[in-house]
Design a protein around this motif. Structure first.
Motif, PDB file in Angstrom:
ATOM      1  N   LEU A   1      54.832  49.451  54.292  1.00  0.00           N
ATOM      2  CA  LEU A   1      54.899  48.184  53.446  1.00  0.00           C
ATOM      3  C   LEU A   1      55.732  48.599  52.330  1.00  0.00           C
ATOM      4  N   GLY A   2      56.740  47.773  52.022  1.00  0.00           N
ATOM      5  CA  GLY A   2      57.651  47.561  51.122  1.00  0.00           C
ATOM      6  C   GLY A   2      58.799  48.429  51.438  1.00  0.00           C
ATOM      7  N   ASP A   3      59.080  49.032  52.650  1.00  0.00           N
ATOM      8  CA  ASP A   3      60.238  49.681  52.906  1.00  0.00           C
ATOM      9  C   ASP A   3      61.080  48.847  53.751  1.00  0.00           C
ATOM     10  N   ALA A   4      61.855  48.079  53.281  1.00  0.00           N
ATOM     11  CA  ALA A   4      62.665  47.226  54.222  1.00  0.00           C
ATOM     12  C   ALA A   4      63.963  48.023  55.094  1.00  0.00           C
ATOM     13  N   THR A   5      63.840  49.292  54.761  1.00  0.00           N
ATOM     14  CA  THR A   5      65.153  50.128  55.534  1.00  0.00           C
ATOM     15  C   THR A   5      64.521  51.075  56.366  1.00  0.00           C
ATOM     16  N   ALA A   6      63.027  50.921  56.652  1.00  0.00           N
ATOM     17  CA  ALA A   6      62.504  51.661  57.550  1.00  0.00           C
ATOM     18  C   ALA A   6      63.076  51.376  59.108  1.00  0.00           C
ATOM     19  N   GLU A   7      62.927  52.454  59.993  1.00  0.00           N
ATOM     20  CA  GLU A   7      63.837  52.125  61.404  1.00  0.00           C
ATOM     21  C   GLU A   7      62.638  51.483  62.190  1.00  0.00           C
ATOM     22  N   ALA A   8      61.388  51.681  61.990  1.00  0.00           N
ATOM     23  CA  ALA A   8      60.190  50.982  62.846  1.00  0.00           C
ATOM     24  C   ALA A   8      60.394  49.406  62.902  1.00  0.00           C
ATOM     25  N   PRO A   9      60.045  48.923  63.933  1.00  0.00           N
ATOM     26  CA  PRO A   9      60.307  47.402  63.739  1.00  0.00           C
ATOM     27  C   PRO A   9      59.355  46.791  62.921  1.00  0.00           C
ATOM     28  N   ASP A  10      59.746  45.534  62.343  1.00  0.00           N
ATOM     29  CA  ASP A  10      58.857  44.934  61.469  1.00  0.00           C
ATOM     30  C   ASP A  10      57.882  44.102  62.334  1.00  0.00           C
ATOM     31  N   LEU A  11      56.836  44.479  62.459  1.00  0.00           N
ATOM     32  CA  LEU A  11      55.758  43.985  63.108  1.00  0.00           C
ATOM     33  C   LEU A  11      54.783  42.759  62.416  1.00  0.00           C
ATOM     34  N   PHE A  12      54.946  42.695  61.344  1.00  0.00           N
ATOM     35  CA  PHE A  12      54.001  41.834  60.202  1.00  0.00           C
ATOM     36  C   PHE A  12      54.339  40.557  60.288  1.00  0.00           C
ATOM     37  N   GLY A  13      55.403  40.093  59.742  1.00  0.00           N
ATOM     38  CA  GLY A  13      55.862  38.689  59.750  1.00  0.00           C
ATOM     39  C   GLY A  13      56.195  38.075  61.177  1.00  0.00           C
ATOM     40  N   TRP A  14      56.027  36.862  61.345  1.00  0.00           N
ATOM     41  CA  TRP A  14      56.562  36.015  62.487  1.00  0.00           C
ATOM     42  C   TRP A  14      56.719  34.457  61.957  1.00  0.00           C
ATOM     43  N   HIS A  15      57.234  33.739  63.004  1.00  0.00           N
ATOM     44  CA  HIS A  15      57.563  32.470  62.721  1.00  0.00           C
ATOM     45  C   HIS A  15      57.758  31.702  64.051  1.00  0.00           C
ATOM     46  N   LEU A  16      57.425  30.374  63.918  1.00  0.00           N
ATOM     47  CA  LEU A  16      57.886  29.569  65.098  1.00  0.00           C
ATOM     48  C   LEU A  16      59.002  28.672  64.951  1.00  0.00           C
ATOM     49  N   GLY A  17      59.881  29.010  65.896  1.00  0.00           N
ATOM     50  CA  GLY A  17      60.988  28.120  66.082  1.00  0.00           C
ATOM     51  C   GLY A  17      60.690  26.802  66.290  1.00  0.00           C
ATOM     52  N   ARG A  18      61.877  26.091  66.262  1.00  0.00           N
ATOM     53  CA  ARG A  18      61.938  24.587  66.638  1.00  0.00           C
ATOM     54  C   ARG A  18      61.578  24.377  68.268  1.00  0.00           C
ATOM     55  N   ASP A  19      62.157  25.375  69.193  1.00  0.00           N
ATOM     56  CA  ASP A  19      61.998  25.389  70.520  1.00  0.00           C
ATOM     57  C   ASP A  19      60.674  25.506  70.955  1.00  0.00           C
ATOM     58  N   ILE A  20      59.886  26.464  70.177  1.00  0.00           N
ATOM     59  CA  ILE A  20      58.543  26.497  70.464  1.00  0.00           C
ATOM     60  C   ILE A  20      57.644  25.439  70.146  1.00  0.00           C
ATOM     61  N   LEU A  21      57.999  24.763  68.876  1.00  0.00           N
ATOM     62  CA  LEU A  21      57.280  23.750  68.417  1.00  0.00           C
ATOM     63  C   LEU A  21      57.404  22.559  69.514  1.00  0.00           C
ATOM     64  N   ASP A  22      58.661  22.312  69.903  1.00  0.00           N
ATOM     65  CA  ASP A  22      59.220  21.438  70.763  1.00  0.00           C
ATOM     66  C   ASP A  22      58.118  21.616  72.072  1.00  0.00           C
ATOM     67  N   PHE A  23      57.919  22.721  72.640  1.00  0.00           N
ATOM     68  CA  PHE A  23      57.127  23.040  73.802  1.00  0.00           C
ATOM     69  C   PHE A  23      55.730  22.719  73.625  1.00  0.00           C
ATOM     70  N   LEU A  24      55.458  23.170  72.374  1.00  0.00           N
ATOM     71  CA  LEU A  24      53.743  22.669  72.253  1.00  0.00           C
ATOM     72  C   LEU A  24      53.451  21.264  72.075  1.00  0.00           C
ATOM     73  N   HIS A  25      54.614  20.540  71.509  1.00  0.00           N
ATOM     74  CA  HIS A  25      54.441  19.190  71.589  1.00  0.00           C
ATOM     75  C   HIS A  25      54.358  18.680  73.002  1.00  0.00           C
ATOM     76  N   LEU A  26      55.431  18.925  73.687  1.00  0.00           N
ATOM     77  CA  LEU A  26      55.482  18.574  75.042  1.00  0.00           C
ATOM     78  C   LEU A  26      54.417  18.706  75.887  1.00  0.00           C
ATOM     79  N   THR A  27      53.633  19.880  75.778  1.00  0.00           N
ATOM     80  CA  THR A  27      52.675  20.122  76.600  1.00  0.00           C
ATOM     81  C   THR A  27      51.240  19.815  75.880  1.00  0.00           C
ATOM     82  N   GLY A  28      51.349  19.549  74.740  1.00  0.00           N
ATOM     83  CA  GLY A  28      49.907  19.014  74.061  1.00  0.00           C
ATOM     84  C   GLY A  28      49.130  20.184  73.593  1.00  0.00           C
ATOM     85  N   ALA A  29      49.707  21.330  73.537  1.00  0.00           N
ATOM     86  CA  ALA A  29      48.969  22.984  73.518  1.00  0.00           C
ATOM     87  C   ALA A  29      48.834  23.022  72.016  1.00  0.00           C
ATOM     88  N   VAL A  30      47.698  23.679  71.591  1.00  0.00           N
ATOM     89  CA  VAL A  30      47.640  24.096  70.429  1.00  0.00           C
ATOM     90  C   VAL A  30      47.801  25.585  70.158  1.00  0.00           C
TER      91      VAL A  30
END
Length: 223
Positions: free
Chosen positions: A175-204
């Motif tokens: 935590l706090g080390d932006a230069t670490a070689e390990a992948p950043d598994l903590f943060g995430w977000h939903l792109g517009r394509d995912i939101l569009d898919f959720l809207h199309l399928t009525g998924a939550v």
């Protein structure tokens, strides 16, 4: 030393303290009394300065996976597969563990899953959506049909499950080390394509996160 603490005691004989000490008797042959002043200097603990990100002794282990599911009290996963033409990764049969008086599991489920370790939530969702996208219209039609069968719906869900401090899971950044070689598994977000898919399928979107720190596990707490 990162923390220094010193105490210095100085004893200083003083023969006269102007303005503060005046002997009652003065004159030849009368010795002037000496006054001893004790001076004590205490240095408070001082942390040494730090540069760069705040260091931590270890990474936080994270185990996480993502799945998209269609659920029903009535329609089985096999029937969903026949309509969609897409084989699921996992299925759940309603009442397969306890049929009566209260069925467990309570729903039939058809699931496309990504459990690949070392991927961020974004990447896991992308893997799932890549397989679902060609069947989006069919999935939307089945979801509407399942929702009509059971108004308690919705029948479609994009599920994110995360376990923190799971010693069996891969480790993300220190935590706090932006230069670490390990992948950043903590943060995430939903792109517009995912939101569009959720809207199309009525998924939550449903996110379950659990803290498996030993203290929390012992007292039954968590999130």
């Amino acid at each position: 030393m990162s923390i220094k603490e010193k105490a210095l005691a100085l004893t200083t004989p003083v023969t006269a303290l102007p303005g503060r000490y005046r002997p009652h008797r003065q004159g030849p042959g009368v010795p002037r009394p000496s006054v001893t002043v004790i001076q004590k200097l205490v240095l408070e603990p001082i942390a040494e300065p730090r540069t760069g990100p705040t260091p931590y002794s270890s990474c936080v282990p994270v185990d996480q996976y993502v799945y998209f599911a269609l659920s029903s009290h009535v329609t089985t996963a096999a029937e969903m597969t026949a309509v969609l033409g897409l084989e699921p990764d996992e299925t759940v049969v309603r009442g397969s563990r306890i049929p009566e008086p209260k069925a467990i599991p309570v729903l039939h489920r058809w699931k496309i899953v990504c459990r690949e370790p070392g991927l961020s939530v974004d990447e896991q969702i992308a893997r799932v959506l890549e397989r679902l996208a060609p069947h989006a219209a069919g999935i939307a039609a089945v979801a509407r049909r399942l929702d009509a069968e059971d108004p308690r719906g919705p029948s479609a869900v994009l599920e994110i499950v995360r376990y923190f401090n799971d010693e069996t899971g891969p480790r993300g950044h220190v935590l706090g080390d932006a230069t670490a070689e390990a992948p950043d598994l903590f943060g995430w977000h939903l792109g517009r394509d995912i939101l569009d898919f959720l809207h199309l399928t009525g998924a939550v979107l449903d996110v379950d996160e659990y803290d498996l720190t030993q203290d929390c596990a012992d007292d039954g707490s968590g999130s």
